[in-house]
Write a protein that holds these residues in place. Sequence first.
Motif, PDB file in Angstrom:
ATOM      1  N   VAL A 189      20.905  34.112   9.115  1.00  0.00           N
ATOM      2  CA  VAL A 189      20.667  33.877  10.548  1.00  0.00           C
ATOM      3  C   VAL A 189      20.510  32.377  10.778  1.00  0.00           C
ATOM      4  O   VAL A 189      19.733  31.717  10.083  1.00  0.00           O
ATOM      5  CB  VAL A 189      19.403  34.625  11.040  1.00  0.00           C
ATOM      6  N   ILE A 190      21.275  31.841  11.722  1.00  0.00           N
ATOM      7  CA  ILE A 190      21.231  30.399  12.020  1.00  0.00           C
ATOM      8  C   ILE A 190      21.063  30.177  13.523  1.00  0.00           C
ATOM      9  O   ILE A 190      21.440  31.028  14.338  1.00  0.00           O
ATOM     10  CB  ILE A 190      22.523  29.688  11.553  1.00  0.00           C
ATOM     11  N   TRP A 191      20.507  29.021  13.852  1.00  0.00           N
ATOM     12  CA  TRP A 191      20.455  28.623  15.255  1.00  0.00           C
ATOM     13  C   TRP A 191      21.866  28.549  15.806  1.00  0.00           C
ATOM     14  O   TRP A 191      22.777  28.076  15.127  1.00  0.00           O
ATOM     15  CB  TRP A 191      19.800  27.240  15.402  1.00  0.00           C
ATOM     16  N   ASN A 192      22.029  28.973  17.060  1.00  0.00           N
ATOM     17  CA  ASN A 192      23.323  28.824  17.736  1.00  0.00           C
ATOM     18  C   ASN A 192      23.354  27.462  18.437  1.00  0.00           C
ATOM     19  O   ASN A 192      22.704  26.541  17.986  1.00  0.00           O
ATOM     20  CB  ASN A 192      23.531  30.034  18.659  1.00  0.00           C
ATOM     21  N   GLU A 193      24.031  27.328  19.540  1.00  0.00           N
ATOM     22  CA  GLU A 193      24.303  26.019  20.143  1.00  0.00           C
ATOM     23  C   GLU A 193      23.202  25.486  21.055  1.00  0.00           C
ATOM     24  O   GLU A 193      23.444  24.539  21.787  1.00  0.00           O
ATOM     25  CB  GLU A 193      25.595  26.103  20.967  1.00  0.00           C
ATOM     26  N   VAL A 194      22.037  26.089  21.063  1.00  0.00           N
ATOM     27  CA  VAL A 194      20.964  25.659  21.965  1.00  0.00           C
ATOM     28  C   VAL A 194      19.801  25.118  21.128  1.00  0.00           C
ATOM     29  O   VAL A 194      19.192  25.856  20.357  1.00  0.00           O
ATOM     30  CB  VAL A 194      20.487  26.843  22.842  1.00  0.00           C
ATOM     31  N   HIS A 195      19.517  23.823  21.286  1.00  0.00           N
ATOM     32  CA  HIS A 195      18.489  23.199  20.431  1.00  0.00           C
ATOM     33  C   HIS A 195      17.070  23.623  20.798  1.00  0.00           C
ATOM     34  O   HIS A 195      16.739  23.765  21.973  1.00  0.00           O
ATOM     35  CB  HIS A 195      18.612  21.680  20.482  1.00  0.00           C
ATOM     36  N   HIS A 196      16.263  23.787  19.774  1.00  0.00           N
ATOM     37  CA  HIS A 196      14.853  24.136  19.944  1.00  0.00           C
ATOM     38  C   HIS A 196      13.986  23.124  19.202  1.00  0.00           C
ATOM     39  O   HIS A 196      14.403  22.588  18.172  1.00  0.00           O
ATOM     40  CB  HIS A 196      14.587  25.536  19.377  1.00  0.00           C
ATOM     41  N   LYS A 197      12.774  22.924  19.714  1.00  0.00           N
ATOM     42  CA  LYS A 197      11.798  22.060  19.054  1.00  0.00           C
ATOM     43  C   LYS A 197      10.863  22.938  18.245  1.00  0.00           C
ATOM     44  O   LYS A 197      10.120  23.762  18.803  1.00  0.00           O
ATOM     45  CB  LYS A 197      11.012  21.265  20.099  1.00  0.00           C
ATOM     46  N   THR A 198      10.892  22.766  16.933  1.00  0.00           N
ATOM     47  CA  THR A 198      10.116  23.648  16.062  1.00  0.00           C
ATOM     48  C   THR A 198       8.876  22.958  15.491  1.00  0.00           C
ATOM     49  O   THR A 198       8.145  23.551  14.713  1.00  0.00           O
ATOM     50  CB  THR A 198      10.997  24.165  14.909  1.00  0.00           C
ATOM     51  N   GLU A 199       8.662  21.678  15.890  1.00  0.00           N
ATOM     52  CA  GLU A 199       7.451  20.978  15.437  1.00  0.00           C
ATOM     53  C   GLU A 199       6.538  20.749  16.625  1.00  0.00           C
ATOM     54  O   GLU A 199       6.996  20.355  17.697  1.00  0.00           O
ATOM     55  CB  GLU A 199       7.841  19.622  14.843  1.00  0.00           C
ATOM     56  N   PHE A 200       5.249  20.933  16.411  1.00  0.00           N
ATOM     57  CA  PHE A 200       4.313  20.800  17.538  1.00  0.00           C
ATOM     58  C   PHE A 200       3.758  19.379  17.700  1.00  0.00           C
ATOM     59  O   PHE A 200       4.056  18.702  18.656  1.00  0.00           O
ATOM     60  CB  PHE A 200       3.175  21.818  17.402  1.00  0.00           C
ATOM     61  N   GLY A 201       2.959  18.917  16.748  1.00  0.00           N
ATOM     62  CA  GLY A 201       2.242  17.656  16.969  1.00  0.00           C
ATOM     63  C   GLY A 201       2.891  16.441  16.343  1.00  0.00           C
ATOM     64  O   GLY A 201       2.427  15.322  16.503  1.00  0.00           O
ATOM     65  N   SER A 202       3.991  16.654  15.619  1.00  0.00           N
ATOM     66  CA  SER A 202       4.616  15.555  14.882  1.00  0.00           C
ATOM     67  C   SER A 202       6.119  15.643  15.063  1.00  0.00           C
ATOM     68  O   SER A 202       6.625  16.536  15.734  1.00  0.00           O
ATOM     69  CB  SER A 202       4.281  15.713  13.398  1.00  0.00           C
ATOM     70  N   ASN A 203       6.838  14.703  14.471  1.00  0.00           N
ATOM     71  CA  ASN A 203       8.296  14.737  14.556  1.00  0.00           C
ATOM     72  C   ASN A 203       8.890  14.300  13.223  1.00  0.00           C
ATOM     73  O   ASN A 203       9.603  13.318  13.136  1.00  0.00           O
ATOM     74  CB  ASN A 203       8.788  13.854  15.703  1.00  0.00           C
ATOM     75  N   LEU A 204       8.595  15.055  12.193  1.00  0.00           N
ATOM     76  CA  LEU A 204       9.037  14.693  10.838  1.00  0.00           C
ATOM     77  C   LEU A 204      10.480  15.098  10.598  1.00  0.00           C
ATOM     78  O   LEU A 204      11.201  14.479   9.821  1.00  0.00           O
ATOM     79  CB  LEU A 204       8.131  15.371   9.797  1.00  0.00           C
ATOM     80  N   THR A 205      10.942  16.165  11.274  1.00  0.00           N
ATOM     81  CA  THR A 205      12.276  16.707  11.030  1.00  0.00           C
ATOM     82  C   THR A 205      13.297  16.241  12.064  1.00  0.00           C
ATOM     83  O   THR A 205      14.483  16.525  11.928  1.00  0.00           O
ATOM     84  CB  THR A 205      12.243  18.250  11.112  1.00  0.00           C
ATOM     85  N   GLY A 206      12.825  15.574  13.128  1.00  0.00           N
ATOM     86  CA  GLY A 206      13.724  15.282  14.243  1.00  0.00           C
ATOM     87  C   GLY A 206      13.778  16.441  15.235  1.00  0.00           C
ATOM     88  O   GLY A 206      14.409  16.341  16.279  1.00  0.00           O
ATOM     89  N   HIS A 207      13.096  17.533  14.924  1.00  0.00           N
ATOM     90  CA  HIS A 207      13.036  18.679  15.834  1.00  0.00           C
ATOM     91  C   HIS A 207      11.635  18.805  16.417  1.00  0.00           C
ATOM     92  O   HIS A 207      11.053  19.876  16.470  1.00  0.00           O
ATOM     93  CB  HIS A 207      13.447  19.955  15.109  1.00  0.00           C
ATOM     94  N   GLY A 208      11.069  17.627  16.802  1.00  0.00           N
ATOM     95  CA  GLY A 208       9.730  17.604  17.376  1.00  0.00           C
ATOM     96  C   GLY A 208       9.648  16.702  18.589  1.00  0.00           C
ATOM     97  O   GLY A 208      10.670  16.207  19.082  1.00  0.00           O
TER      98      GLY A 208
END
Length: 235
Positions: A189-208
């Motif tokens: 299972v992979i994310w489709n074409e709609v970006h989500h933010k999966t980090e709450f208080g930080s941005n270590l992955t670029g998804h915050g």
Amino acid sequence: RKGRTSEEVVRRYLQKVRNPPEEDCTICMESLCGPSGYKGPGVGGISRAESVGRLSQCGHQYHLQCLVAMYNNGNKDGSLQCPTCKTIYGVKTGNQPPGKMEYHVIPHSLPGHPDCKTIRIIYNIPPGIQGPEHPNPGKPFTARGFPRHCYLPDSEKGRLVLKLLLVAWDRRLIFSVGTSSTTGETDTVIWNEVHHKTEFGSNLTGHGYPDSGHLDNVLEELRAQGITEEECLRD
Ligand code: APR
Ligand code: ZN
């Protein structure tokens, strides 16, 4: 919708073209004045006389056989997307496997959104067996990192994004089954074409957060899937 052939579905969105222009069909790269270059199965019955069609809203023209072949390669949900400009005809749906989407408000602020609380979305999809709409029907698929938690500011725009994400979920457009670009794992299972933010208080992955453009980007990505506020009001 049941029982309609692929050709009938495609024809609903087309206008006839009596004199095709001296241009190439951008699906098969052959001239619109000649036959389709598509050699695969399933389009043999289409008559040569009406071999080119114009998509009714955007006006782009293709061989009818090429459009039918493209439709047959997709998930055959009754919708068609122009390969040139991405205009969607009908309601686009995806192949997201069964699962659950939940959300609630948590009383903390996201970096960059100090004046509001936060919406937490929780997606849960269990592993399963691939259906006919997936890359390898009958084969199992894995589901890593679930439940996946995602965050939106609980602002007016954040709530609009949430509303549209709920529509995207119902249309099976949030996740897909395929090869993860992060891990290289296939049949997962992979994310489709709609970006989500999966980090709450930080941005270590670029998804915050902070990311001031995020909500507008997501609205644009949802639009590309045929999901807009105006369109939801029609539902
Ligand atoms: N959070 C949010 N989006 C992500 C993440 C992440 N941690 N990792 C990748 N994406 C985005 C990518 O930017 C790309 O646009 O998802 C899209 C598809 O990337 P894939 O790596 O193919 O997707 P997937 O395997 O589902 O994601 C990998 O995301 O939520 C985590 O637990 C999950 O570690 C896994 C990672
Ligand atoms: Zn063609």
